[in-house]
Write a protein that holds these residues in place. Sequence first.
Motif, PDB file in Angstrom:
ATOM      1  N   LEU A   1       0.510  -1.435   0.052  1.00  0.00           N
ATOM      2  CA  LEU A   1      -0.182  -0.242   0.066  1.00  0.00           C
ATOM      3  C   LEU A   1       0.539   1.175   0.290  1.00  0.00           C
ATOM      4  O   LEU A   1       0.556   1.823  -0.770  1.00  0.00           O
ATOM      5  N   ARG A   2       2.425   1.505   0.521  1.00  0.00           N
ATOM      6  CA  ARG A   2       2.804   3.058   0.818  1.00  0.00           C
ATOM      7  C   ARG A   2       3.306   2.815  -1.092  1.00  0.00           C
ATOM      8  O   ARG A   2       4.057   3.934  -0.939  1.00  0.00           O
ATOM      9  N   THR A   3       3.273   1.627  -1.715  1.00  0.00           N
ATOM     10  CA  THR A   3       3.559   1.881  -2.899  1.00  0.00           C
ATOM     11  C   THR A   3       2.792   2.764  -3.732  1.00  0.00           C
ATOM     12  O   THR A   3       3.335   3.283  -5.018  1.00  0.00           O
ATOM     13  N   ARG A   4       1.450   3.475  -3.194  1.00  0.00           N
ATOM     14  CA  ARG A   4       0.522   3.742  -4.105  1.00  0.00           C
ATOM     15  C   ARG A   4       0.521   2.977  -5.149  1.00  0.00           C
ATOM     16  O   ARG A   4       1.270   3.118  -6.166  1.00  0.00           O
ATOM     17  N   GLY A   5      -1.147   3.379  -5.623  1.00  0.00           N
ATOM     18  CA  GLY A   5      -1.167   2.318  -7.213  1.00  0.00           C
ATOM     19  C   GLY A   5      -1.217   1.093  -7.060  1.00  0.00           C
ATOM     20  O   GLY A   5      -1.983   0.432  -7.410  1.00  0.00           O
ATOM     21  N   PHE A   6      -0.876   0.293  -5.414  1.00  0.00           N
ATOM     22  CA  PHE A   6      -0.923  -0.979  -5.375  1.00  0.00           C
ATOM     23  C   PHE A   6      -2.710  -1.328  -6.544  1.00  0.00           C
ATOM     24  O   PHE A   6      -2.656  -2.449  -5.988  1.00  0.00           O
ATOM     25  N   ILE A   7      -3.754  -1.112  -5.508  1.00  0.00           N
ATOM     26  CA  ILE A   7      -5.038  -1.442  -5.652  1.00  0.00           C
ATOM     27  C   ILE A   7      -5.624  -1.329  -7.631  1.00  0.00           C
ATOM     28  O   ILE A   7      -5.860  -2.194  -7.854  1.00  0.00           O
ATOM     29  N   GLY A   8      -4.887  -0.303  -7.715  1.00  0.00           N
ATOM     30  CA  GLY A   8      -5.706  -0.025  -8.550  1.00  0.00           C
ATOM     31  C   GLY A   8      -4.314  -0.863  -9.893  1.00  0.00           C
ATOM     32  O   GLY A   8      -5.230  -1.702 -10.756  1.00  0.00           O
TER      33      GLY A   8
END
Length: 134
Positions: free
Chosen positions: A16-23
């Motif tokens: 999640l900290r990498t941003r864009g994980f869910i996308g």
Amino acid sequence: MSSGYDDLQVSYGRCLRTRGFIGRFYEILLSRDPGLALLFATTDFQKQHMALRRGISLAISWAAGDGMAKRPVDEMIRVHARTGRAPVPPEYYAYWLDSLLQAVRERDDQLTPELEVRWRAAMSAVTHAFAVAY
């Protein structure tokens, strides 16, 4: 919370900290089978991203035997059952699991083969529960 899958919660936090994980997960998932895109045709992805973000954490807790996760996971199962508001046929859960693991491999720079096996074990238990309830 059970300590059974605390390592997965930590791994998930790194993702999640990498941003864009869910996308990224949804990009991978929707590319796997045209039928999946149809399931999401009217989806509000902003809401869906938030729901999945919480749902993965709950699924990890549920797989670890955390009783506090039982009710919300049971509700997710009902939502995705044949008569739920967002039914998902059982054959799609293998795509979901493989897509999640691919996204984790891409985003968790500390993922080990052993940790990936644990991810698969935990999420397989969850996807099996969803598929059986369909």
